[in-house]
Design a protein around this motif. Sequence first.
Motif, mmCIF file in Angstrom:
data_model
loop_
_atom_site.group_PDB
_atom_site.id
_atom_site.type_symbol
_atom_site.label_atom_id
_atom_site.label_comp_id
_atom_site.label_asym_id
_atom_site.label_seq_id
_atom_site.Cartn_x
_atom_site.Cartn_y
_atom_site.Cartn_z
ATOM 1 N N GLU A 1 37.277 40.052 49.106
ATOM 2 C CA GLU A 1 37.122 38.640 48.757
ATOM 3 C C GLU A 1 35.653 38.254 48.643
ATOM 4 O OE1 GLU A 1 39.319 36.379 51.586
ATOM 5 O OE2 GLU A 1 41.254 36.787 50.631
ATOM 6 N N LYS A 2 34.826 38.791 49.533
ATOM 7 C CA LYS A 2 33.386 38.506 49.475
ATOM 8 C C LYS A 2 32.793 39.046 48.177
ATOM 9 C CE LYS A 2 31.150 36.799 52.160
ATOM 10 N NZ LYS A 2 30.821 35.361 52.300
ATOM 11 N N ILE A 3 33.200 40.275 47.790
ATOM 12 C CA ILE A 3 32.699 40.866 46.542
ATOM 13 C C ILE A 3 33.118 40.021 45.351
ATOM 14 C CG2 ILE A 3 32.942 42.856 44.992
ATOM 15 C CD1 ILE A 3 33.226 44.595 47.547
ATOM 16 N N ARG A 4 34.380 39.543 45.373
ATOM 17 C CA ARG A 4 34.894 38.791 44.231
ATOM 18 C C ARG A 4 34.330 37.378 44.129
ATOM 19 N NH1 ARG A 4 41.187 40.989 44.135
ATOM 20 N NH2 ARG A 4 40.690 42.926 43.016
ATOM 21 N N GLU A 5 33.573 36.946 45.149
ATOM 22 C CA GLU A 5 32.877 35.667 45.027
ATOM 23 C C GLU A 5 31.820 35.731 43.942
ATOM 24 O OE1 GLU A 5 31.339 34.510 48.800
ATOM 25 O OE2 GLU A 5 33.306 34.249 49.724
ATOM 26 N N THR A 6 31.265 36.934 43.716
ATOM 27 C CA THR A 6 30.239 37.110 42.670
ATOM 28 C C THR A 6 30.722 37.998 41.523
ATOM 29 O OG1 THR A 6 29.302 38.893 44.023
ATOM 30 C CG2 THR A 6 28.266 36.716 44.181
ATOM 31 N N HIS A 7 31.712 38.837 41.777
ATOM 32 C CA HIS A 7 32.268 39.728 40.749
ATOM 33 C C HIS A 7 33.783 39.518 40.733
ATOM 34 C CE1 HIS A 7 28.351 41.675 40.680
ATOM 35 N NE2 HIS A 7 28.434 41.816 41.984
ATOM 36 N N ALA A 8 34.218 38.539 39.916
ATOM 37 C CA ALA A 8 35.603 38.058 39.976
ATOM 38 C C ALA A 8 36.655 39.136 39.749
ATOM 39 C CB ALA A 8 35.790 36.928 38.962
ATOM 40 N N ASN A 9 36.353 40.153 38.942
ATOM 41 C CA ASN A 9 37.360 41.164 38.591
ATOM 42 C C ASN A 9 37.132 42.511 39.262
ATOM 43 O OD1 ASN A 9 38.877 39.502 36.801
ATOM 44 N ND2 ASN A 9 37.239 39.712 35.288
ATOM 45 N N ALA A 10 36.329 42.510 40.326
ATOM 46 C CA ALA A 10 36.044 43.776 41.017
ATOM 47 C C ALA A 10 37.340 44.447 41.450
ATOM 48 C CB ALA A 10 35.161 43.515 42.233
ATOM 49 N N TYR A 11 37.440 45.752 41.142
ATOM 50 C CA TYR A 11 38.585 46.597 41.518
ATOM 51 C C TYR A 11 39.895 46.192 40.849
ATOM 52 C CZ TYR A 11 35.258 48.186 45.006
ATOM 53 O OH TYR A 11 34.135 48.666 45.621
ATOM 54 N N GLN A 12 39.812 45.369 39.791
ATOM 55 C CA GLN A 12 41.015 45.065 39.023
ATOM 56 C C GLN A 12 41.230 46.174 37.985
ATOM 57 O OE1 GLN A 12 42.932 42.687 39.789
ATOM 58 N NE2 GLN A 12 41.920 40.732 40.167
ATOM 59 N N LYS A 13 42.488 46.414 37.584
ATOM 60 C CA LYS A 13 42.762 47.416 36.556
ATOM 61 C C LYS A 13 42.213 46.958 35.210
ATOM 62 C CE LYS A 13 46.923 49.498 38.544
ATOM 63 N NZ LYS A 13 48.369 49.798 38.332
ATOM 64 N N TRP A 14 41.716 47.940 34.445
ATOM 65 C CA TRP A 14 41.218 47.635 33.104
ATOM 66 C C TRP A 14 42.397 47.539 32.143
ATOM 67 C CZ3 TRP A 14 36.134 46.897 31.404
ATOM 68 C CH2 TRP A 14 35.139 47.084 32.367
ATOM 69 N N LYS A 15 42.348 46.516 31.264
ATOM 70 C CA LYS A 15 43.371 46.358 30.230
ATOM 71 C C LYS A 15 42.895 46.996 28.928
ATOM 72 C CE LYS A 15 44.768 41.902 32.202
ATOM 73 N NZ LYS A 15 44.833 40.448 31.971
ATOM 74 N N LYS A 16 43.829 47.286 28.027
ATOM 75 C CA LYS A 16 43.473 47.915 26.751
ATOM 76 C C LYS A 16 42.497 47.048 25.961
ATOM 77 C CE LYS A 16 47.634 50.705 26.015
ATOM 78 N NZ LYS A 16 48.811 50.961 25.135
ATOM 79 N N GLU A 17 42.748 45.717 25.975
ATOM 80 C CA GLU A 17 41.855 44.821 25.234
ATOM 81 C C GLU A 17 40.452 44.789 25.849
ATOM 82 O OE1 GLU A 17 44.931 42.066 27.340
ATOM 83 O OE2 GLU A 17 44.860 44.064 26.424
ATOM 84 N N ASP A 18 40.379 45.004 27.194
ATOM 85 C CA ASP A 18 39.069 45.087 27.844
ATOM 86 C C ASP A 18 38.308 46.312 27.352
ATOM 87 O OD1 ASP A 18 39.594 42.825 29.346
ATOM 88 O OD2 ASP A 18 40.358 43.942 31.071
#
Length: 513
Positions: free
Chosen positions: A456-473
């Motif tokens: 949660e602390k990381i996502r305060e500055t990097h909202a998508n940290a450790y989220q899966k990458w989508k094809k459109e990304d």
Amino acid sequence: MLQKEAIDILKTGASVFLTGEPGSGKTHVIREYIKYLQSAKINVAVTASTGIAATHLAGVTINSWSGIGIKKILSKNDLEYIVSNEYLVKRIIKTKVLIIDEVSMLDGSTLDSIERVCRAIKQSELPFGGMQTVLVGDFFQLPPVARQGEPPAKFAFDGQAYLKGKFLVCYLHEQFRQSDQDFLNVLSAVRKNAVTDEHLAHLDRRCVELDYEEATQLTRLYSHNLDVDSVNSEALKKIPGEAKIFKMETSGRSMLVEQIKRGCLSPETLVLKKSAVVMFTKNSPKGLFVNGTLGRVMEFNSFSGMPVVKTKEGKIIETEKMDWAIDDNGRVLARVSQIPLRLAWALTVHKSQGMSLDAAYIDLRSAFVAGQGYVALSRVRTLQGLFLCGYNKQALLVHPEVLLKDVDFRAQSEALSHEFSKLSADELEKMHRNYLHAIGGVLKNSVEGEKKYSLEKIRETHANAYQKWKKEDDVLLTELFGQGKGYKDMANHFGRKTGAITARLKKLKLIEE
């Protein structure tokens, strides 16, 4: 019930009605529970039935939070309109715990509508949509009021929402405001509708005629605004010298700002003079004063221009502006800034609710509603600090329905306290941890909790940290890389760390391993 017992019960996730006499520490218990929830990263909605009460806990009115506005009863169209409000839906869906303060002033029909909104938005038939709901208040204090043309108001405990909610009653019995036993006996007698000649004799001895100078040393409480404004205005005019004017500063949505203004005891335009009798309207974070501390303006600081106040205890305090804010789990939605003072020759009984006063000159000759006299009398700590201008029969009355219901509340609380006393410390701790886990809280001292907190602390500055990458990304990342965008720019665009961008580019074979 003790404060610690009530907090332990709240931590189990049960819906609770927290009550007790004035000065028993209801607000303290709620503040401790809010801190506990926030430390566990739980989204808690802090609301109250009135703007004044809401400012005590840095919350919003329950009418505003739920989206019902001034309506008590919702039509099908009203409900559909509320459910179509995207901002409102997001706010209620993410709320895990709902707190409603000063529930005594909330009409039962209004509580029913709030409960209905919660169920509709959370798409659950459970009471309040499955949220832990905490009602706070004392029904012996000011009751709900019906507007002209409306049916008579009913108490919150008479509504269907209260019955369906199956609230556990936590009735606090310690006393932290009054220390005078004779005075406690008088207040207890009023509360039980058992006032005797002996109790009246105590009050009659406090009925005094004060001269102007004596009266200006005390905060005066009146039943009506007209009396309050007149007393304060006239008293200020009689002080010679130049008046200093301090304007309130505001920020945020205008509707929320107006709500804070209505609840803030410091006026929008504060006019002061040297020697003016004032009262602090907020608690000092440094413990220098509390909401209700009385004093006089000694002078105005030659550098800042701010008033310097000498309290009745002789403490010298250099004031500065403080904030009143509406906070949505760490995000400030609106704020007003003003010197935490108001003229204090007089206040209405209504605005005194929740305060503790060392001394007060109280006029209850025009008391017009059950509980008004009880609220006024219980603001003061001792009989010696009570000065009565007079009182009528209405002033010592309490609502007969509340009187009867209070017996039930006390019995329920005693039974609850007895049942919880059978639990060991380990059993209670397990219940607390299970509830936090169930609503997605950070479990302290656990690997799972620490990982969640770190993420949660990381996502305060990097909202998508450790989220899966989508094809459109991946397609967009390839395009940005081909355009020669820098790693930092690409990281900002995707809300990720630069290391994540590098790793993904390697995965896509756009750069070498």
